[in-house]
Design an enzyme around this catalytic site. Structure first.
Site, short mmCIF file in Angstrom:
data_model
loop_
_atom_site.label_atom_id
_atom_site.label_comp_id
_atom_site.label_asym_id
_atom_site.label_seq_id
_atom_site.Cartn_x
_atom_site.Cartn_y
_atom_site.Cartn_z
CB SER A 75 -0.91 0.01 1.23
OG SER A 75 -1.72 -1.15 1.24
C1 LIG Z 1 -3.26 -4.01 -0.24
S1 LIG Z 1 -2.74 -5.67 0.00
C2 LIG Z 1 -2.06 -5.67 1.61
C3 LIG Z 1 -0.95 -4.70 1.81
C4 LIG Z 1 -0.04 -5.00 2.95
N1 LIG Z 1 -0.70 -4.96 4.25
C5 LIG Z 1 1.19 -4.14 2.99
O1 LIG Z 1 2.06 -4.45 3.79
O2 LIG Z 1 1.30 -3.16 2.24
C6 LIG Z 1 -4.26 -6.51 0.24
C7 LIG Z 1 -4.11 -8.01 0.45
O3 LIG Z 1 -5.34 -8.52 0.92
C8 LIG Z 1 -5.40 -9.88 0.54
N2 LIG Z 1 -6.77 -10.37 0.69
C9 LIG Z 1 -7.84 -10.20 -0.12
N3 LIG Z 1 -8.91 -10.83 0.36
C10 LIG Z 1 -8.52 -11.44 1.51
C11 LIG Z 1 -9.19 -12.27 2.47
N4 LIG Z 1 -10.48 -12.59 2.35
N5 LIG Z 1 -8.48 -12.73 3.52
C12 LIG Z 1 -7.16 -12.42 3.66
N6 LIG Z 1 -6.48 -11.65 2.78
C13 LIG Z 1 -7.16 -11.15 1.72
C14 LIG Z 1 -4.89 -9.86 -0.90
O4 LIG Z 1 -4.42 -11.15 -1.29
C15 LIG Z 1 -3.79 -8.80 -0.81
O5 LIG Z 1 -2.52 -9.38 -0.69
#
Ligand SMILES: C[S@@+](CC[C@H](N)C(=O)[O-])C[C@H]1O[C@@H](n2cnc3c(N)ncnc32)[C@H](O)[C@@H]1O
Length: 406
Positions: A75
């Site tokens: 992010s």
């Molecule tokens: C914006 S990224 C996370 C960014 C991260 N926290 C960072 O360090 O920048 C969003 C993540 O949410 C995960 N995601 C989507 N749906 C999800 C779910 N139901 N459970 C767990 N993770 C999920 C995606 O695979 C993705 O890797």
């Protein structure tokens, strides 16, 4: 000029520059958060990006789906800093991060210190594998990385003092509040009629109250909590109306609507060309009946939606039966534009006027803030128990949005 004399900035220099920028823009206000950003080497978590990209105030895309839409990113630093400010993490806390990548979990690990406990969960094994390896490389072996659909939270390490959701949620599943400590705080980017705010939620009796709401954008939740918008394509055109909550009652009424003569209504409300107007979409979403998004496919050129020369349209619209209107602008005094609406359909004039009137009310009563009060209730709560204001009912929760009286 001799380029050899220009020193390439080191990761530590780039990090320091980023932290100073975030502090001077007021994004970082807390010393411990600034220290965490100074300590964690962001580039280690974005090895496919250049150093400049890793330390830019932007996302780094990690993975896309088959349509090219990002589904996992590191992010943007301001979004991460903003959520960490909302979370108010102190040493020793137990924190669950939903949506991994590694970098944000490392920032959280800095904030909770050696006595704290950080778990990060992601639905995608590619993401958890990468996060695990980057966290080890950067020295954060103590962060737990788990592969699971976060719809069920992570019960094995609960309760959590903080749960930080780093993926766009449409609803708040019961597990998240069940696994939150009594005085815990849940930070979650929640979509409300297509408009997202990162909310800092705390318990108050049988419901949650938002202490702050930040404008943000996140990739969408996958798995059991995924929620697709309903997209109604207007026949033969590249234009669609998208409903994130609710839907069109009688879509056939809009058949051929884009072939009708458009109308416009102007509000008299001016805004500087670079001035933010973040509360306007949320105001429109909570006051306009039939509020929806306007989706335009520009891959085959511009669709010829009515707009004034030098003006533009915005993806905020409303439908009333056989007619629809969308927010637009036209050039006004130097450096400013005027908000208004364009509309199509037999009652185009009327619908455009309704939208323009809500822009005037926003300008008069809410433009300079504050944001509305937002509360979250179990779906079993009776509607007459909820505070006055707009109510958006999801699968698990009612969300209420109440604007302060002018
Ligand atoms: C914006 S990224 C996370 C960014 C991260 N926290 C960072 O360090 O920048 C969003 C993540 O949410 C995960 N995601 C989507 N749906 C999800 C779910 N139901 N459970 C767990 N993770 C999920 C995606 O695979 C993705 O890797």
């Amino acid at each position: 000029m001799n380029n050899d004399t220009v020193a390439t900035p080191s990761p530590a220099d780039l990090r320091e520059r980023l932290v100073e920028d975030l502090i001077s823009d007021g994004v970082i206000a807390t010393d411990s958060i600034a220290e965490a950003f100074r300590a964690v080497p962001r580039h280690v978590f974005a090895p496919d990006a250049s150093l400049e990209e890793a330390y830019a105030r932007d996302i780094v895309v990690v993975k896309r789906n088959e349509y090219g839409t990002p589904i996992s990113t590191v992010s943007a630093p301001e979004i991460q800093a903003g959520q960490l400010e909302q979370a108010q993490i102190t040493p020793g806390m137990r924190v669950l991060e939903i949506g991994s990548g590694g970098y944000n979990a490392a920032l959280i690990a800095e904030l909770v210190g050696a006595q704290g406990h950080v778990t990060t969960v992601d639905i995608d094994p590619d993401v958890t594998d990468r996060a695990r390896s980057f966290l080890n490389e950067a020295g954060y072996d103590r962060v737990n990385v788990l592969l699971a659909d976060a719809e069920g939270g992570v019960p094995e390490h609960a309760p959590y003092d903080r749960i930080i959701v780093t993926v766009g949620a449409w609803d708040i599943p019961p597990a998240w509040t069940e696994q939150l400590a009594k005085d815990g705080r849940l930070v979650v980017p929640l979509r409300m009629r297509g408009v997202t705010r990162s909310l800092a939620l705390e318990r108050e009796g049988d419901h949650l109250v938002s202490r702050s709401a930040h404008v943000c954008g996140f990739v969408k939740m996958q798995g059991a909590g995924a929620h697709d918008e309903r997209l109604w394509l207007l026949r033969g055109e590249q234009v669609g109306l998208r409903f994130d909550d609710g839907t069109l009652q009688e879509p056939s009424l809009l058949d051929g609507v884009l072939s009708t003569e458009p109308a416009a209504a102007w509000s008299g409300v001016l805004v500087g060309r670079t001035e933010p107007f973040a509360t306007l979409p949320l105001w429109l979403a909570t006051t306009l009946p039939g509020f929806c998004g306007l989706a335009v496919d520009t891959s085959q050129g511009q669709p010829g939606l009515a707009v004034e020369e030098g003006g533009r349209w915005f993806p905020y619209a409303m439908v009333d039966g056989d007619s629809f209107a969308y927010l637009s602008t036209r050039p006004a005094e130097p450096g400013t534009v005027e908000f208004g609406a364009h509309a199509y359909g037999p009652r185009a004039r009327e619908v455009a006027a309704v939208l323009a009137e809500q822009v005037r009310r926003w300008d008069r009563d809410h433009r300079s803030g504050p944001e509305p009060d937002i509360t979250v209730w179990p779906i079993s709560a009776p509607l007459d128990h909820l505070p006055e204001g707009a109510v958006i009912s999801k699968k698990h929760r009612h969300i209420t949005i109440s604007w302060p009286s002018p």
